[in-house]
Every structure is written in structure tokens, then in C-alpha cells.
Design a protein around this motif. Sequence first.
Motif, PDB file in Angstrom:
ATOM      1  N   CYS A 179     -88.561 -25.911 172.623  1.00  0.00           N
ATOM      2  CA  CYS A 179     -87.540 -25.061 172.010  1.00  0.00           C
ATOM      3  C   CYS A 179     -87.710 -23.623 172.472  1.00  0.00           C
ATOM      4  CB  CYS A 179     -87.591 -25.193 170.490  1.00  0.00           C
ATOM      5  SG  CYS A 179     -87.108 -26.852 169.962  1.00  0.00           S
ATOM      6  N   ASN A 183     -77.948 -22.897 173.125  1.00  0.00           N
ATOM      7  CA  ASN A 183     -76.629 -23.463 173.342  1.00  0.00           C
ATOM      8  C   ASN A 183     -75.833 -22.681 174.378  1.00  0.00           C
ATOM      9  OD1 ASN A 183     -77.128 -25.466 171.463  1.00  0.00           O
ATOM     10  ND2 ASN A 183     -76.221 -24.312 169.761  1.00  0.00           N
ATOM     11  N   THR A 190     -76.074 -27.919 172.668  1.00  0.00           N
ATOM     12  CA  THR A 190     -76.366 -28.036 174.089  1.00  0.00           C
ATOM     13  C   THR A 190     -77.835 -28.361 174.329  1.00  0.00           C
ATOM     14  OG1 THR A 190     -74.715 -26.296 174.488  1.00  0.00           O
ATOM     15  CG2 THR A 190     -76.175 -26.849 176.315  1.00  0.00           C
ATOM     16  N   ALA A 191     -78.084 -29.207 175.318  1.00  0.00           N
ATOM     17  CA  ALA A 191     -79.442 -29.406 175.823  1.00  0.00           C
ATOM     18  C   ALA A 191     -79.504 -28.889 177.252  1.00  0.00           C
ATOM     19  CB  ALA A 191     -79.830 -30.881 175.789  1.00  0.00           C
ATOM     20  N   THR A 192     -80.547 -28.176 177.561  1.00  0.00           N
ATOM     21  CA  THR A 192     -80.759 -27.692 178.918  1.00  0.00           C
ATOM     22  C   THR A 192     -81.476 -28.778 179.709  1.00  0.00           C
ATOM     23  OG1 THR A 192     -80.862 -25.388 178.212  1.00  0.00           O
ATOM     24  CG2 THR A 192     -81.895 -25.930 180.312  1.00  0.00           C
ATOM     25  N   MET A 375     -76.424 -33.639 167.225  1.00  0.00           N
ATOM     26  CA  MET A 375     -75.553 -32.546 167.638  1.00  0.00           C
ATOM     27  C   MET A 375     -74.105 -32.799 167.211  1.00  0.00           C
ATOM     28  SD  MET A 375     -77.077 -30.000 169.314  1.00  0.00           S
ATOM     29  CE  MET A 375     -78.411 -29.554 170.454  1.00  0.00           C
ATOM     30  N   LEU A 383     -72.679 -33.685 172.568  1.00  0.00           N
ATOM     31  CA  LEU A 383     -73.758 -32.893 173.154  1.00  0.00           C
ATOM     32  C   LEU A 383     -73.376 -32.469 174.565  1.00  0.00           C
ATOM     33  CD1 LEU A 383     -76.765 -31.944 173.405  1.00  0.00           C
ATOM     34  CD2 LEU A 383     -77.325 -34.304 174.040  1.00  0.00           C
ATOM     35  N   MET A 410     -84.062 -27.180 174.018  1.00  0.00           N
ATOM     36  CA  MET A 410     -82.983 -26.725 173.149  1.00  0.00           C
ATOM     37  C   MET A 410     -83.483 -25.524 172.357  1.00  0.00           C
ATOM     38  SD  MET A 410     -83.006 -29.619 170.150  1.00  0.00           S
ATOM     39  CE  MET A 410     -83.969 -29.307 168.652  1.00  0.00           C
ATOM     40  N   MET A 434     -79.241 -25.273 164.224  1.00  0.00           N
ATOM     41  CA  MET A 434     -80.223 -25.951 165.072  1.00  0.00           C
ATOM     42  C   MET A 434     -81.395 -26.497 164.261  1.00  0.00           C
ATOM     43  SD  MET A 434     -79.001 -26.271 168.021  1.00  0.00           S
ATOM     44  CE  MET A 434     -80.491 -26.906 168.800  1.00  0.00           C
TER      45      MET A 434
END
Length: 451
Positions: A179, A183, A190-192, A375, A383, A410, A434
Motif C-alpha cells: 500500500c 487510485n 484502482t490497482a497498480t 472495489m 476495478l 493499492m 480504501m
Amino acid sequence: MMTELARKIAELMPRAKDDLAELVSVPSVADPRQYPPEECRRAAQWVADAFAEVGLRDVHLAETPDGSHAVLGHRPPPPGAPTVLLYCHYDVQPPLDDDAWTTPPFTLTERDGRWYGRGAADCKGNIVMHLTALRALGDDIPVGIKFVAEGSQEQGTGGLEEYVTQHSEQFHANALLVCDTGNAEVGTGTATVSLRGLTNVVVTVDTLRGEVHSGMFGGPAPDALAALIQLLGTLRDPESGATRIAGLDCEGVWDGVGYDEEQFRADAGVLDGVRLTGTGTVADRLWARPAVTVLGIDCPPVVGSAAAVPATARARVGLRVPPGMDVGAAREALARQLTGAAPWGARVTVETESSGAPFRAATHGPAYTALGTAMREVYGKPLAFLGQGGSIPLCNVLAAAYPRAEIILMGVEEPRCLIHAPNESVDPREIEHMAHVEALFLQEFARLAHR
């Protein structure tokens, strides 16, 4: 209708604000040249006490090879349940120009619906997000928890990476929630999935044994600062400003979610009339191509400068490296170009400061399925996946140590947070939402494991 879990998290938000105010008040910059190391130790102890209070066991400070302290703790899993690693870091970037801050950098200040302060988002906001999620679940945490808060992430000195390599059994988990991202925008979960790698070098140019009077010697005497400026200029295309380093592919294409150019201009604070640098889409330039930045220059300051020809000058140069590109080869290409571009026979040396490899996540396992469910419930939409221009070298260390574990990036750090810049802030709705996502994820991941 608000669920019981969402209600609990909403009720916890005043405490979250108080926690964040306490954390932000500690100037935990992990550079003893700028701030006393006792401040990082104080922040580490605050984190340890807080996570012990929410039920983690054996919470303690572990010294890592670079001298920083990681905060470690755990909670055993219920029978048959998976284990999730929760990562964050408590060290922060220095405030940079205090005068550029509207409010004091180490005082959490509410303004226009956002909470301002150094570390409010990166990454103390994520610490508070973890705490809020665990407090909302209380004793009903359906998975095992392993927790680590890093103490020197912003310095890039690799203490935790080395510690993980030496003590890999302490961090093993089925899913790893890193983490330290966020987003795509407020309200879009959002996930990176992609991180650029990073290599920093210091280039030094020497031309004279010492400074000489510009009236007596200027002209024939080679100016070290001018030489440095000239060789730094070779790293970019003179028309578009795109990074151009011989031997590197500077034309990569991003295949995920894009980034609207006008939105990017607003997020980055680009001045009216100033063009963006590079070619291709914004996403191509951010997440699929190498990007060079001159991070700092040592030279005579304007105020107090003398009528003298500079004898030496140096610059710190950062190169972001996209997934698929070897960071070592990129560093060597950068060094070759800097040394090869030296004008007038100037002496150039290049010293490597730090490096970290790029990362690409696999997104088809049960942890990503659980995250997608969480999400959608919180944000009401699917997501999203995007890349990140920043670097988190720990991800590659974790991926190598635990090849079967899923790694999810995230957090609360959406673009308006201005992390690393003056007036960093966080949207408290992102902390609330979150934290809700994280709590739901833990529940859903446990459910999928029992199927």
C-alpha cells in the motif's frame, strides 16, 4: 443502504484524522543530514504501538542493514485461512521549500475538504488506512496478518529489501498488499500493475584546478557548469524534449488504461502555454518508456556568485525504467552517454547512487478476484488497472522470494495528493473508502480460500 462494516469505518474517521495528525507531526525523514534519526525512531514506535493495540502480536522494531528500523508484527490465521502481508512505510520525503507550503508541512491542516501535510498520503495515509480497516474488523479478522512498515523507503537505501532476503520466512504470505500507490482518480478503485524501475547517478564535471576570474580568463578557460549543461542537454530530444539515450528503446507503448492529457496537465500543475515533453500518449511516456530527470545541480548560487569561471559542477540525474528493460543496462547506457558527451575534453565521472528494477504484476489469481469484488462494492464500478511512474524496488524482492504469492499495489495516493511536492494532501474519502476496500478484501479472500 450503508452496511454495518461501512458504518463502522465511517465512525472511525475522526480517530483516523487524529492518528494522521499525530503521525504527520513527526518529521520522519530518513536522512540524518537533514533531520535527527530520533524522529524516525519516534514514528516507528508510534506505528508499533498502534498495531499492537489492534491485536497484532510480537510487534517490534527490527534494525535493517541500512540502519533504519522496520516495524514487524503478525496475527496467526484461523484454521485453513490464508495469510495476507500488509506493507506501508513511515518515513517521508523532506518538505523541500518550506515557503512553498501554504500551511506548515508537519501540521495536518484541513482545507477545501482535503488534509494537508508531509506524508499525509505518502505513506502515512496508508498506515491510517490499514489501522482503520483492522479496527473495523475488530476480533473478526478472517485471515492471518503479517505487517511491515518500512523506515527508509524514500531514501532508496535498500534496508528492507536486504532484510527480506535474509529473513524471508518472516514475510511469507498468500497475498501481499503493498500500500504505497493509489487510485487513478478520487472515486475510481484502482490497482497498480506496473512500476518503473529507477537508477540515480551523480555526474561531476571538472575543467580547471580552481575558479579563475572571468574577466581575465573567461573565453578560453573552459566553464565546467556550461560543460555540464551541454552534456545534460544530450539526454533529451531538442524539439520534443523526449528522453533520448543511445542503446535504450524510448518508443514503448502502454497497453492498459490511458491518462487523459488535460487531466495530466491539471494533476501535474503544468503552466498554461507550457508544452508536455515527449511523444506518444501520456500513458506511453509515463509507464512504457524510460524518462530522465535532472534532480539537482551543485553550482554557484545566483545570490553571492562571483565573476569567476566555474572549475567544477555536478548534477544528480534520475532515470525511470519501464518493465521489460534491464535497469543495469539502462544505467550503463546513461553513464556512457554522459561521459561520451563531455565537450572540450572536460573530465567527467559518473557515480551510481541507487537502483531498483521495474515490476509487472500478474492479475489472474484469487486475490485479484477478491479485490475486484471489494472495489466494485465500495466504488460501484469495476476495478481499474494502471501503471505507476514511481519505483518500489521491494516488489521485485518479494516477487523473487514468494513466486506463488499475489502482489497487489493499492492505496490512498491519487494524483491530486502531490506526493513528494510541497502541499502534499490526502482526500479523507479515499482513506475511508480504501479502508473499506481492504476490510472487504480480507473477508472475500478468506471466503475464496475456503471454497
